[in-house]
Design an enzyme around this catalytic site. Structure first.
Site, PDB file in Angstrom:
ATOM      1  N   LYS A  52       6.202   1.245   7.161  1.00  0.00           N
ATOM      2  CA  LYS A  52       5.037   0.982   8.020  1.00  0.00           C
ATOM      3  C   LYS A  52       5.466   0.224   9.276  1.00  0.00           C
ATOM      4  CE  LYS A  52       1.820   1.169   4.142  1.00  0.00           C
ATOM      5  NZ  LYS A  52       0.975   0.468   3.146  1.00  0.00           N
ATOM      6  N   GLN A  96      -0.099  -5.367   1.082  1.00  0.00           N
ATOM      7  CA  GLN A  96       0.393  -4.270   0.248  1.00  0.00           C
ATOM      8  C   GLN A  96      -0.005  -4.499  -1.205  1.00  0.00           C
ATOM      9  OE1 GLN A  96       1.747  -1.550   1.551  1.00  0.00           O
ATOM     10  NE2 GLN A  96       2.037  -0.548  -0.423  1.00  0.00           N
ATOM     11  N   ASP A 119      -6.715  -0.897   6.321  1.00  0.00           N
ATOM     12  CA  ASP A 119      -6.563  -0.165   5.058  1.00  0.00           C
ATOM     13  C   ASP A 119      -7.901   0.438   4.619  1.00  0.00           C
ATOM     14  OD1 ASP A 119      -4.085   0.215   3.869  1.00  0.00           O
ATOM     15  OD2 ASP A 119      -3.949  -1.855   3.151  1.00  0.00           O
TER      16      ASP A 119
HETATM   17  N1  GUN Z   1      -0.505   0.538  -2.278  1.00  0.00           N
HETATM   18  C1  GUN Z   1      -0.508   1.869  -2.438  1.00  0.00           C
HETATM   19  N2  GUN Z   1      -1.105   2.466  -1.393  1.00  0.00           N
HETATM   20  C2  GUN Z   1      -1.474   1.489  -0.553  1.00  0.00           C
HETATM   21  C3  GUN Z   1      -2.135   1.487   0.710  1.00  0.00           C
HETATM   22  O1  GUN Z   1      -2.516   2.515   1.270  1.00  0.00           O
HETATM   23  N3  GUN Z   1      -2.326   0.264   1.268  1.00  0.00           N
HETATM   24  C4  GUN Z   1      -1.939  -0.874   0.669  1.00  0.00           C
HETATM   25  N4  GUN Z   1      -2.190  -2.019   1.289  1.00  0.00           N
HETATM   26  N5  GUN Z   1      -1.333  -0.913  -0.505  1.00  0.00           N
HETATM   27  C5  GUN Z   1      -1.102   0.272  -1.101  1.00  0.00           C
END
Ligand code: GUN
Length: 291
Positions: A52, A96, A119
């Site tokens: 990311k 995350q 998100d």
């Molecule tokens: N864990 C798995 N997918 C995601 C996501 O799209 N965002 C976040 N913050 N954590 C995740």
């Protein structure tokens, strides 16, 4: 059979974002900025967050990575989120998931300022999505919609079956595919761990979205000939012959399923890359709404 290549579709989205960022910079404005919080050292989470941050750099966004120890107190994480909420230079915040047991994911999600909720997990964002109001769409379902758009997949009136009802993928995916959107307007069935005779639903799917997190679960006899198959799975499966000691497997048994389909996403190189594209688009949208 067409491969829905995430490298191609995400590169197109990222190129557009890069150009938009260059235009902002040329006009003397600052770049959009994403802040990511990573708790602990989970290998998969490390990889996702690093990707990311790297992708932010590729399109010219600023990024901040906040790392906290696995045993961090919930209150300290909430304080870190508040600091980012209060930082005028930060447009998007993501924490995350999953988080260690001592921390309530729900409290964390609700602590993020909805204006920075890139998100799309805050109840305010989810409520807007359900009501068809402009909102941050969770990155993976958003990425899948961008993929359908890039390859101009006709969805109107089709029967979509979504396997999995998670807040991150399955539930928002089902809402988007049923919404009155250019790449929505499907009739949607959600299947989950209590669904009886899952295969009978899957074989009726014109569009099958596998988001249950069980490697190679969807076999050829569960897929209707000519279906569009979207594989959201990214499970690490131990493999001593692989360099890293594991291989990434999707939720679909690709080798046997692909020949039966009209189009299918590969793993890796499919939905995962689109997730990042969705996140970056949300970050630019957050920036635009705030500046
Ligand atoms: N864990 C798995 N997918 C995601 C996501 O799209 N965002 C976040 N913050 N954590 C995740």
């Amino acid at each position: 059979m067409m491969v829905l290549d995430g490298k191609i579709a995400s590169a197109a989205v990222k190129e557009q974002l890069k150009q938009q960022t260059e235009q902002l910079r040329a006009a003397g404005k600052r770049a959009p900025h994403l802040a990511a919080i990573l708790v602990g050292t989970n290998g998969a989470s490390e990889t996702y967050v690093a990707s990311k941050v790297r992708n932010c750099e590729e399109v010219g966004f600023g990024s901040t990575l906040v790392r906290l120890e696995e045993n961090v107190a919930e209150s300290a994480l909430l304080e870190a989120i508040q600091a980012l909420n209060d930082d005028p230079g930060v447009d998007g915040i993501l924490v995350q998931l999953p988080l260690p047991k001592q921390i309530s994911e729900q409290k964390v999600i609700e602590a993020i300022n909805p204006a920075k909720d890139v998100d799309g997990f805050h109840p305010s964002s989810v409520g807007k999505l359900v009501q068809g109001l402009p909102s941050f769409i969770p990155a993976t379902p958003y990425g899948i919609m961008l993929m359908l758009e890039h390859f101009n997949i006709d969805t109107k009136g089709k029967h979509a079956v979504v396997i999995g009802r998670s807040n991150i993928v399955g539930r928002p995916m089902s809402i988007l595919l049923s919404s009155n959107l250019a790449y929505g307007n499907c009739t949607v069935t959600i299947c989950h761990s209590h669904t009886k005779n899952l295969a009978a639903f899957c074989t009726q799917a014109d569009i099958l979205v596998a988001a249950l997190g069980r490697p190679e679960f969807v076999k050829a006899d569960m897929v209707k000939p000519g279906a569009i198959v979207i594989d959201v799975g990214i499970t690490r499966v131990e493999d001593a012959t692989a360099k890293k000691g594991f291989r990434i497997k999707g939720d679909v048994a690709y080798a046997e399923v692909a020949p039966k389909t009209a189009a299918i996403t590969p793993v890796p190189g499919g939905v995962g890359l689109m997730t990042i594209a969705g996140l970056l688009k949300n970050t630019l949208a957050a920036y635009q709404a705030r500046t």
